[in-house]
Design an enzyme around this catalytic site. Structure first.
Site, PDB file in Angstrom:
ATOM      1  N   ASP A 120      57.521  -7.591  17.391  1.00  0.00           N
ATOM      2  CA  ASP A 120      56.638  -7.964  16.303  1.00  0.00           C
ATOM      3  C   ASP A 120      57.028  -7.062  15.135  1.00  0.00           C
ATOM      4  OD1 ASP A 120      53.138  -8.958  16.178  1.00  0.00           O
ATOM      5  OD2 ASP A 120      54.715  -8.939  14.651  1.00  0.00           O
TER       6      ASP A 120
HETATM    7  C1  GLC Z   1      52.837 -10.359  12.099  1.00  0.00           C
HETATM    8  C2  GLC Z   1      52.307 -11.069  13.332  1.00  0.00           C
HETATM    9  C3  GLC Z   1      53.311 -11.978  13.970  1.00  0.00           C
HETATM   10  C4  GLC Z   1      54.181 -12.594  12.890  1.00  0.00           C
HETATM   11  C5  GLC Z   1      55.012 -11.467  12.302  1.00  0.00           C
HETATM   12  C6  GLC Z   1      55.882 -11.948  11.136  1.00  0.00           C
HETATM   13  O1  GLC Z   1      52.354  -9.059  12.033  1.00  0.00           O
HETATM   14  O2  GLC Z   1      51.706 -10.259  14.339  1.00  0.00           O
HETATM   15  O3  GLC Z   1      52.578 -12.982  14.704  1.00  0.00           O
HETATM   16  O4  GLC Z   1      55.005 -13.605  13.437  1.00  0.00           O
HETATM   17  O5  GLC Z   1      54.233 -10.358  11.888  1.00  0.00           O
HETATM   18  O6  GLC Z   1      55.078 -12.309  10.058  1.00  0.00           O
END
Ligand code: GLC
Length: 721
Positions: A261
């Site tokens: 993430d």
């Molecule tokens: C965010 C989310 C994730 C997302 C990523 C990119 O913090 O937790 O679900 O795909 O970052 O935006």
């Protein structure tokens, strides 16, 4: 004669299987040869460039060898058009795409074929925009109604999640785009999501929290998976040896790539050794002109390899996985499938998911559907006019259009006069606004009917995604009560005009105790996407018979929720969070501990009614066949969902009162009946005995319970295994 032709046919079938197997084996050999060839040709710098971000939403390629960067995009219910390479630049992109209903609405359809259609739209629009990975589906278990991201997820039940997720991933990947199932694992709240250290029993992990991800990997062959922010048993989930090396890559033989993430990697050696393959969004990437080489899995890795602190093979393994993902999506032969964008077909899918996902919760005296003769309707509530698509955080979508409930009702109302009053204002901490309530009460008193559109709300755009938002990333709800003084509004309007329908929007349950007794009609509309207003209007005016079923329990109050009663939400002083509710999540708790919910898991009314009969259960421990007849005994066509729950009468370890192990949605005309067959394999009867640390199938009698909600069992049978 018959025998001979039968044997010829079976020989022919066998030959076909052999040929296909040989072909796919040959393909696999060719692919791995290609991957090996590329790895051999790459320098160490080129390999390291591939295992971390090269912008906000791309990871490295090797142009010299024809290896493109990977372009990723949120989100689970629409291709985020702002995503290009960097946050700032993206804001200048003002085109827009198909805004599908959010995850909970998709799950509420209980229709796996819609999961496939949903994923197909995402894959097609991702192709059109040159994206290689869609960062979805989000499938974290809904264990607390307060989680700000419940709207993006699907259910409290792992079986329902599995069925919907396999369809979704097949839909996306059928377009030659990778899905990225997330967030692995136990990211079930937003409060302190980056630091909370989740602890749970092995049984809860195996029976509740892993199955959705296991289905994504072992059934849908998902190409990528996203590690979550939180810690799991003391180690960050995205660099977690047990979750990734042991379970994901060894037990499940996952061949794809683990993507962190954004900002979920915290340590170079842990990330390298514990299975993270691509590091994205590490904090420094938020600086102007960030140096991505400074990532944990950046230039440091060159030194570590060259000084012999880590073997180069560790980096090769990650590169192989990334190249494997590329071979699964034609990225290396440049044969990207042609995508489509904002097509009527995509919008039709958005409409169908909304139409089948909206849930009719209460319909006293058949107040719904509204008679076409109704003269005047007062539509009340800011959620009636509020556009939701740009809410929620990373899953926001710039919608090509969004039909609000008010617009949908106006379009459908014909000669009926429609008045609108907002009834409340969206301002964090705002209490009931007496003037707005009075205005709404006046409108309701002067109209034949009133339709309240209230509930939770998203933030409004990326930079302030959690302002005034109750369904959004990075925030949880403070409690289950509707904000902005909406309860006062609802009570006042119901008093002024008892012929009022309450429409709730949002990602999950609210506390309705103050007014539910006096509300004759209640509809759960979730965030129903760009066609949501039309779908809601069709249901309200009877052009469509609702068939949605709750994918999570609606408890009466927060105190009844096991995660709050038994767990340690949001965490203790040391940010440890113990899932003491264990396997008793959702209906597994309410039905076992006899706590009456407001509305049960799997519940949803229809404008018609159905009878269930002729249950037959037969089979053995390998396979049990459940057949039954469902008949539409009402006056209008409709659909019901036959749900099959299993209960083990005697087990060494305690088991929940029932567990969902099969379901089928059946569409029937008036007086039409259908026999449906649901097959339960041996997994449907096993549970994870953590004393033995393995799944066990204990012989004995199992109850087979068939109902159209977890609390409305129509038929029951037994099978002795
Ligand atoms: C965010 C989310 C994730 C997302 C990523 C990119 O913090 O937790 O679900 O795909 O970052 O935006």
């Amino acid at each position: 004669m018959i025998n001979i032709s039968f044997s010829i046919r079976s020989i022919f079938a066998l030959v076909c299987v052999v040929v296909v197997t040989l072909q796919s084996t040959a393909q696999a050999v060719k692919t791995s040869a290609k991957i090996e060839d590329l790895v051999k040709k790459m320098t160490l710098e080129e390999k390291v460039a591939m295992i971390h971000a090269t912008s906000s939403f791309t990871s490295g390629g090797v142009a010299r060898l024809g290896i493109p960067e990977i372009v990723m995009s949120d989100g689970p219910h629409g291709v985020r058009v702002e995503h290009g390479r960097d946050w700032e630049a993206d804001k200048n992109v003002y085109d827009s795409g198909t805004y599908l209903p959010t995850g909970v609405c998709l799950a509420a359809t209980w229709n796996p074929s819609l999961g496939y259609e949903f994923g197909k739209v995402l894959g097609s629009e991702a192709n059109y925009r040159g994206k290689d990975i869609i960062l979805g589906p989000g499938i974290n278990i809904i264990r607390t109604p307060l989680n700000g991201r419940n709207f993006e997820y699907q259910s409290e039940d792992p079986f329902l999640i599995s069925r919907m997720t396999v369809g979704y991933i097949n839909g996306v990947q059928g377009q030659g785009v990778s899905a990225c199932v997330k967030h692995y694992i136990a990211n079930n709240q937003e409060v302190n999501r980056n630091f909370v250290n989740v602890h749970m029993s092995e049984r809860a992990l195996r029976e509740i929290y892993l199955p959705g991800f296991k289905a994504a990997v072992t059934e849908a062959n998902v190409n990528t998976l996203m590690g979550s922010y939180n810690l799991f048993r003391g180690q960050y989930a995205t660099q977690n040896s047990y979750l990734i090396n042991q379970i994901l890559k060894t037990e499940w033989n996952f061949k794809g790539a683990v993507i962190s993430d954004w900002g979920a990697v915290h340590n170079t050696m842990e990330a390298l050794w514990n299975g993270c393959d691509i590091e994205m969004g590490t904090d420094l990437s938020m600086l102007p002109n960030p140096n991505y080489g400074k990532f944990f899995m950046g230039d440091t890795v060159l030194k570590l390899v060259r000084s012999g602190q880590i073997p180069e093979s560790l980096v090769d393994e990650k590169v192989r996985r990334i190249l494997y993902v590329m071979t699964k999506t034609n990225m290396l032969d440049g044969k990207r499938m042609k995508g489509e964008y904002n097509t009527a077909a995509h919008q039709k899918t958005a409409a169908t998911v909304a139409e089948e996902g909206i849930v009719l919760l209460k319909n006293e005296n058949n107040i719904l559907p509204l008679a076409s003769s109704v003269k005047s309707i007062a539509v009340i509530g800011y959620n009636a006019e509020r556009k939701q698509s740009m809410g929620g955080g990373s899953s926001q979508v710039r919608a090509f259009y969004e039909v609000t409930p008010l617009e949908g009702i106006k379009k459908m109302a014909g000669s009926t006069s429609i008045t609108y009053s907002p009834g409340y204002k969206i301002e964090r901490g705002a209490k009931a606004d007496a003037a707005l309530i009075q205005q709404a009460v006046d409108a309701a008193s002067k109209s034949e009917m009133a339709i309240l559109v209230v509930g939770w709300t998203h933030g409004y755009n990326y930079s302030v995604w959690s302002d005034n938002a109750y369904d959004a990333e990075d925030t949880d709800k403070p409690d289950m009560k509707m904000p902005f003084g909406q309860d006062e509004l609802v009570k006042a309007v119901l008093k002024a005009n008892p012929n009022t329908i309450v429409v709730l929007m949002g990602g999950g349950p609210i506390d309705m105790s103050e007014w539910i007794a006096s509300a004759k009609g209640i509809v759960q509309a979730w965030y129903p996407g760009m066609e949501g207003g039309n779908a809601l209007a069709k249901i309200i005016f009877g052009k469509l018979n609702p068939s949605g079923k709750l994918p999570m329990t609606f408890p009466k109050k927060l105190d009844d929720v096991p995660a709050h009663k038994l767990g340690t939400y949001p965490h203790d002083a040391k940010k440890n969070l113990y899932y003491l509710d264990d396997i008793y999540v959702g209906y597994r708790y309410y039905d076992t501990y006899k706590v009456a919910p407001e509305f049960a898991f799997g519940f949803g009314l229809s404008y018609t009614s159905f009878s269930y009969s002729n249950l037959k259960v037969s089979g053995n421990s390998k396979k049990v066949i459940v057949t039954l007849t469902v008949k539409n005994i009402g006056k209008v066509a409709g659909a019901d969902v036959a749900q099959v729950y299993v209960h083990q009468q005697k087990s060494t370890l305690a088991r929940p009162e029932k567990e969902l192990k099969g379901f089928q949605k059946v569409f029937l005309n008036p007086e039409e009946s259908k026999q449906i067959t649901i097959t339960l394999n041996e997994d449907a009867f096993k549970y994870f005995n953590e004393n033995l640390n393995k799944w066990v199938m204990e012989p004995g009698v199992f109850d087979i319970l068939v109902g159209n909600s977890s609390r409305d069992i129509k038929l029951s049978g037994k099978v002795n295994l």
